[in-house]
Write an enzyme that holds these catalytic residues in place. Structure first.
Site, PDB file in Angstrom:
ATOM      1  N   SER A  15       0.765  -1.319  -0.040  1.00  0.00           N
ATOM      2  CA  SER A  15       0.188  -0.107  -0.066  1.00  0.00           C
ATOM      3  C   SER A  15       0.744   1.282  -0.124  1.00  0.00           C
ATOM      4  CB  SER A  15      -0.950  -0.066   1.091  1.00  0.00           C
ATOM      5  OG  SER A  15      -1.975   0.914   1.092  1.00  0.00           O
ATOM      6  N   ASP A  61     -10.350  -4.314  -5.038  1.00  0.00           N
ATOM      7  CA  ASP A  61      -9.471  -3.319  -4.173  1.00  0.00           C
ATOM      8  C   ASP A  61     -10.499  -2.071  -4.044  1.00  0.00           C
ATOM      9  OD1 ASP A  61      -8.086  -1.256  -2.830  1.00  0.00           O
ATOM     10  OD2 ASP A  61      -6.214  -2.314  -3.505  1.00  0.00           O
ATOM     11  N   HIS A  94      -7.991  -4.776  -0.623  1.00  0.00           N
ATOM     12  CA  HIS A  94      -6.744  -4.401  -0.435  1.00  0.00           C
ATOM     13  C   HIS A  94      -5.999  -5.095   0.502  1.00  0.00           C
ATOM     14  CE1 HIS A  94      -4.327  -0.443  -0.953  1.00  0.00           C
ATOM     15  NE2 HIS A  94      -4.226  -0.530   0.441  1.00  0.00           N
TER      16      HIS A  94
HETATM   17  C1  MLT Z   1      -1.409   6.132  -0.159  1.00  0.00           C
HETATM   18  O1  MLT Z   1      -1.986   6.980   0.543  1.00  0.00           O
HETATM   19  O2  MLT Z   1      -0.239   5.658  -0.020  1.00  0.00           O
HETATM   20  C2  MLT Z   1      -2.582   5.007  -0.705  1.00  0.00           C
HETATM   21  O3  MLT Z   1      -3.978   5.762  -0.530  1.00  0.00           O
HETATM   22  C3  MLT Z   1      -2.695   3.667  -0.003  1.00  0.00           C
HETATM   23  C4  MLT Z   1      -2.906   4.072   1.547  1.00  0.00           C
HETATM   24  O4  MLT Z   1      -1.962   4.141   2.401  1.00  0.00           O
HETATM   25  O5  MLT Z   1      -4.193   4.226   2.111  1.00  0.00           O
END
Ligand code: MLT
Length: 211
Positions: free
Chosen positions: A107, A157, A188
């Protein structure tokens, strides 16, 4: 035990097999340097693990760079943070006598790994990007010729649209990376299929690397 060095609180586990590629673990929003240690051990048994904590706090949750909203990034901050993380990795390689690592990011951690690949192409020897999205609207014109990259996306996701992950794969391929983009029946959150895919990918790099 965590240690602070070159601006990053981090954990380092030297591993047991010098022949296995070192792994740079990059956690998601709200994680820390302890979060992905078990994942790293499962994906790359015996590898050295370098695991920094994201230095940005969003409502108390560590991240690797600032965002303006869900999926909307502060790109000026991202640029600066990707450089700082790349400098940390370079300094840590000296300190711990490491080869260039393979990033294993989830992520937010996968997003800064993708940014580093395009902004500081010499820092990583490969990357596993779990639930990654496009970090820069207009990424730098780097050459990452032949760098192996695995992107594992979730078909359901709610955070990363399929078109966005496909665009990231295309940007990396345009810059020469050898990209394997898999779409898993997942959201996710990570699944066992992510672990299996990532482990096979890292093993394959280790086999190809000169002894
Ligand atoms: C981010 O902010 O890098 C993406 O939205 C993924 C997350 O951290 O939720």
């Amino acid at each position: 035990m965590s240690d602070s060095f070159a601006g990053f609180l981090h954990r380092f586990d030297k591993g047991s097999a010098a022949s296995s590629p070192p792994i740079l673990l990059l956690h998601g929003t709200g994680g820390d340097e302890n979060d992905l240690i078990d994942l790293g051990r499962a994906v790359a048994p015996g590898s050295a693990l370098l695991s920094p904590r994201g230095p940005v706090l969003e409502h108390g949750m560590p991240r690797f760079f600032r965002r303006l909203a869900e999926g909307v990034f502060d790109e000026a901050d991202l640029k600066q943070r990707a450089d700082a993380l790349a400098d940390f990795v370079t300094a840590a390689r000296q300190r711990y006598a490491l080869e260039a690592p393979i990033a294993l990011g989830f992520s937010n951690g996968a997003n800064i790994a993708a940014a580093m690949l395009m902004q500081r192409p010499d820092v990583l020897s490969g990357a596993v990007l779990l639930r990654a999205m496009v970090p820069f609207a207009e990424p730098p014109a780097a050459s990452i010729q032949g760098t192996p990259v695995l992107i594992a996306s979730g078909a359901q996701d709610p955070i990363v649209p399929a078109s966005n992950a496909a665009q990231l794969a295309a940007q990396l391929r345009e810059r020469g990376a050898s990209v394997d983009h898999r779409i898993l029946p997942a959201g996710h959150a990570l699944t066992q299929a992510d672990v299996n895919l990532a482990a096979a990918f890292v093993k394959n790099i280790a086999v190809k690397a000169p002894a």
